[in-house]
Design a protein around this motif. Structure first.
Motif, PDB file in Angstrom:
ATOM      1  N   MET A   1      -5.740   6.455  -0.142  1.00 52.77           N
ATOM      2  CA  MET A   1      -5.043   6.582   1.132  1.00 52.77           C
ATOM      3  C   MET A   1      -6.008   6.635   2.320  1.00 52.77           C
TER       4      MET A   1
ATOM      5  N   PRO B   1       0.804  -1.234   0.000  1.00 54.19           N
ATOM      6  CA  PRO B   1       0.000   0.000   0.000  1.00 54.19           C
ATOM      7  C   PRO B   1       0.837   1.283   0.000  1.00 54.19           C
ATOM      8  N   GLU B   2       1.879   1.332   0.817  1.00 53.72           N
ATOM      9  CA  GLU B   2       2.688   2.553   0.878  1.00 53.72           C
ATOM     10  C   GLU B   2       3.390   2.825  -0.453  1.00 53.72           C
ATOM     11  N   GLU B   3       3.799   1.779  -1.153  1.00 47.74           N
ATOM     12  CA  GLU B   3       4.395   1.954  -2.479  1.00 47.74           C
ATOM     13  C   GLU B   3       3.351   2.489  -3.456  1.00 47.74           C
TER      14      GLU B   3
ATOM     15  N   TRP C   1       0.719   4.295  -2.724  1.00 50.61           N
ATOM     16  CA  TRP C   1       0.436   5.692  -2.388  1.00 50.61           C
ATOM     17  C   TRP C   1       1.542   6.602  -2.910  1.00 50.61           C
ATOM     18  N   THR C   2       2.783   6.152  -2.751  1.00 54.42           N
ATOM     19  CA  THR C   2       3.915   6.948  -3.234  1.00 54.42           C
ATOM     20  C   THR C   2       3.813   7.157  -4.738  1.00 54.42           C
TER      21      THR C   2
END
Length: 120
Positions: free
Chosen positions: A85, A27-29, A31-32
């Motif tokens: 997000m 998920p963080e990738e 969002w980035t």
């Protein structure tokens, strides 16, 4: 924003999330990369404004409608990022954030004092 807009944004957010998850991205990738996509769209909007102003002699001019479309792409991409997000309520989050930001610039809404009530 009306519910239809947020429904479409939610559908797009889910589509892109499924796609990126299928690629093995955390998920963080995701969002980035979505934030980088906002930056890419902003660059395209900048190029369209430069084109509308005709300040790049190598490229000539483009209509302002091109810039408007690119700005809309920035907004859509940003809303998709927010929905990805904050899947628990992006519309409510945006409304709260907009209220806090606008309070810094806009005068407070006038307070309406009720007048005396009339008797029948």
């Amino acid at each position: 924003m009306n519910a239809d807009v947020w429904d479409t944004i939610g559908q797009l957010a889910r589509y892109f999330e499924e796609h990126d998850t299928g690629l093995g991205l955390a998920p963080e990738e995701q969002w980035t990369l979505q934030v980088l996509k906002i930056a890419e769209e902003t660059g395209e909007a900048s190029q369209a404004v430069i084109g509308a102003r005709g300040t790049n002699p190598r490229k000539g001019t483009v209509p302002w409608d091109d810039a408007h479309a690119e700005i809309a792409d920035v907004a859509i991409t940003a809303l998709i990022a927010l929905a990805r997000m904050r899947p628990d309520g992006p519309a409510e989050y945006l409304a709260r954030h907009l209220a806090a930001k606008s309070a810094k610039f806009l005068p407070p809404a006038p307070t309406v004092v009720p007048g005396p009530t009339e008797r029948a």
